[in-house]
Design a protein around this motif. Structure first.
Motif, PDB file in Angstrom:
ATOM      1  N   CYS A   1      18.745  22.757  31.500  1.00 13.27           N
ATOM      2  CA  CYS A   1      18.082  21.488  31.187  1.00 13.27           C
ATOM      3  C   CYS A   1      18.695  20.281  31.888  1.00 13.27           C
ATOM      4  O   CYS A   1      17.981  19.333  32.222  1.00 13.27           O
ATOM      5  CB  CYS A   1      18.120  21.233  29.670  1.00 13.27           C
TER       6      CYS A   1
ATOM      7  N   ASP B   1      17.470  17.510  26.179  1.00 17.07           N
ATOM      8  CA  ASP B   1      16.098  18.011  26.279  1.00 17.07           C
ATOM      9  C   ASP B   1      15.069  16.954  25.896  1.00 17.07           C
ATOM     10  O   ASP B   1      13.945  17.277  25.509  1.00 17.07           O
ATOM     11  CB  ASP B   1      15.912  19.265  25.415  1.00 17.07           C
ATOM     12  N   THR B   2      15.443  15.694  26.020  1.00 17.81           N
ATOM     13  CA  THR B   2      14.545  14.578  25.732  1.00 17.81           C
ATOM     14  C   THR B   2      14.393  13.713  26.980  1.00 17.81           C
ATOM     15  O   THR B   2      15.382  13.318  27.588  1.00 17.81           O
ATOM     16  CB  THR B   2      15.088  13.734  24.570  1.00 17.81           C
TER      17      THR B   2
ATOM     18  N   ASP C   1       6.819  18.247  23.716  1.00 16.71           N
ATOM     19  CA  ASP C   1       6.220  18.814  24.933  1.00 16.71           C
ATOM     20  C   ASP C   1       5.244  19.932  24.553  1.00 16.71           C
ATOM     21  O   ASP C   1       5.151  20.962  25.231  1.00 16.71           O
ATOM     22  CB  ASP C   1       7.296  19.330  25.886  1.00 16.71           C
ATOM     23  N   SER C   2       4.545  19.725  23.479  1.00 14.44           N
ATOM     24  CA  SER C   2       3.551  20.664  22.970  1.00 14.44           C
ATOM     25  C   SER C   2       2.458  19.846  22.292  1.00 14.44           C
ATOM     26  O   SER C   2       2.746  18.824  21.658  1.00 14.44           O
ATOM     27  CB  SER C   2       4.180  21.621  21.953  1.00 14.44           C
TER      28      SER C   2
ATOM     29  N   ASP D   1      16.399  13.082  18.382  1.00 11.15           N
ATOM     30  CA  ASP D   1      15.499  13.393  19.488  1.00 11.15           C
ATOM     31  C   ASP D   1      14.703  12.180  19.956  1.00 11.15           C
ATOM     32  O   ASP D   1      14.081  12.222  21.021  1.00 11.15           O
ATOM     33  CB  ASP D   1      14.534  14.508  19.077  1.00 11.15           C
TER      34      ASP D   1
ATOM     35  N   THR E   1      10.217  15.126  23.873  1.00 15.31           N
ATOM     36  CA  THR E   1      11.319  16.027  23.572  1.00 15.31           C
ATOM     37  C   THR E   1      10.846  17.471  23.488  1.00 15.31           C
ATOM     38  O   THR E   1       9.674  17.747  23.203  1.00 15.31           O
ATOM     39  CB  THR E   1      12.012  15.620  22.253  1.00 15.31           C
ATOM     40  N   SER E   2      11.746  18.385  23.744  1.00 17.66           N
ATOM     41  CA  SER E   2      11.407  19.801  23.762  1.00 17.66           C
ATOM     42  C   SER E   2      11.168  20.338  22.355  1.00 17.66           C
ATOM     43  O   SER E   2      11.887  19.991  21.407  1.00 17.66           O
ATOM     44  CB  SER E   2      12.540  20.592  24.425  1.00 17.66           C
TER      45      SER E   2
ATOM     46  N   ARG F   1      11.593  23.483  21.747  1.00 16.99           N
ATOM     47  CA  ARG F   1      12.177  24.824  21.869  1.00 16.99           C
ATOM     48  C   ARG F   1      12.740  25.345  20.556  1.00 16.99           C
ATOM     49  O   ARG F   1      12.639  26.537  20.262  1.00 16.99           O
ATOM     50  CB  ARG F   1      13.262  24.833  22.954  1.00 16.99           C
TER      51      ARG F   1
END
Length: 237
Positions: A24, A94-95, A123-124, A147, A194-195, A197
């Motif tokens: 990342c 991851d942001t 991110d979804s 985040d 932000t991810s 995951r």
């Protein structure tokens, strides 16, 4: 748009705590370096003892990489001590912050907002995550999380004693609670991305439920060890 800072203008030190994030860190740093203006004095990557190539990848990007003991609160405090800008911007690896984030932050501080954050998107486009991200626009401390990233003047950060290093998790929310008591907190209208995951690996409803329990436990008086013990039993990193 003129980004050249005038004499004595506010400048930002970006602080990014990392641990085993070789997949990342390059993406985030490439983004930050591409957008970088003189408003960003420095980018500080604080490594908590990564066993992969996180440290090497970050160094290759030409940013400042600092070794620290493990623990996000500890790492962010280390970054704050090294920072030379008068605004600290704490950012998860991851942001991704919005375009012109530095200008939005410095403008907010110039208008007297000593601490704040951005709204957040995942991110979804899953409806469940979109619903929870929607609440980040509201200016209540229960809606805050790391985040979203966080900006705070270095003077206020030092006045409050920084992050509480007893917290292995929940350090962002604990610090935000103190910020809300000490100063006007500003939620900027732009959004970080932000991810998702952790939601993918734990299950969306399941993870949000456990986050809710952690908030409730904190509200009922649970200390940092109890919160971390619950997190380790219920949530996969």
């Amino acid at each position: 748009m003129n980004f050249l800072p005038a004499k004595n203008i506010n400048t930002i030190s970006i602080v990014i705590p990392v641990l085993n994030e070789e997949k990342c860190i390059g993406t985030l740093l490439n983004y930050l370096l591409e957008l970088r203006t003189p408003l960003v004095r420095e980018i500080l990557v604080i490594d908590g003892g990564s066993r992969d190539d996180t440290f090497k990848v970050a160094e290759m990007k030409g940013v400042t990489v600092i070794s620290s003991t493990k623990g996000r609160a500890k790492q962010m405090n280390v970054g704050a001590r090294y920072a030379s800008g008068n605004i600290l911007y704490f950012l998860h690896v991851d942001t991704i912050p919005p375009p012109h984030f530095d200008l939005h932050i410095t403008n907010a501080v110039n208008y007297g907002n000593l601490a704040g954050c951005f709204r957040m998107k995942f991110d979804s486009d899953h409806w469940f995550l979109s619903r929870f991200a929607y609440f980040t626009r509201f200016n209540y401390k229960v809606c805050r999380g790391g985040d979203q990233s966080l900006f705070v003047t270095k003077e206020l950060f030092q006045k409050l004693g920084g992050y509480n290093e007893e917290y292995i998790i929940y350090e962002d929310s604990e610090f935000a609670g103190r910020l809300y008591k000490a100063s006007e907190f500003k939620v900027l209208p732009q959004s970080v991305v932000t991810s998702a995951r952790k939601y993918r690996s734990n299950g969306m409803v399941n993870l949000q439920y456990h986050f809710g329990v952690i908030h409730l436990k904190n509200y009922l008086g649970a200390g940092p060890k109890e919160l971390y013990d619950y997190y380790k039993r219920k949530i996969v990193d």
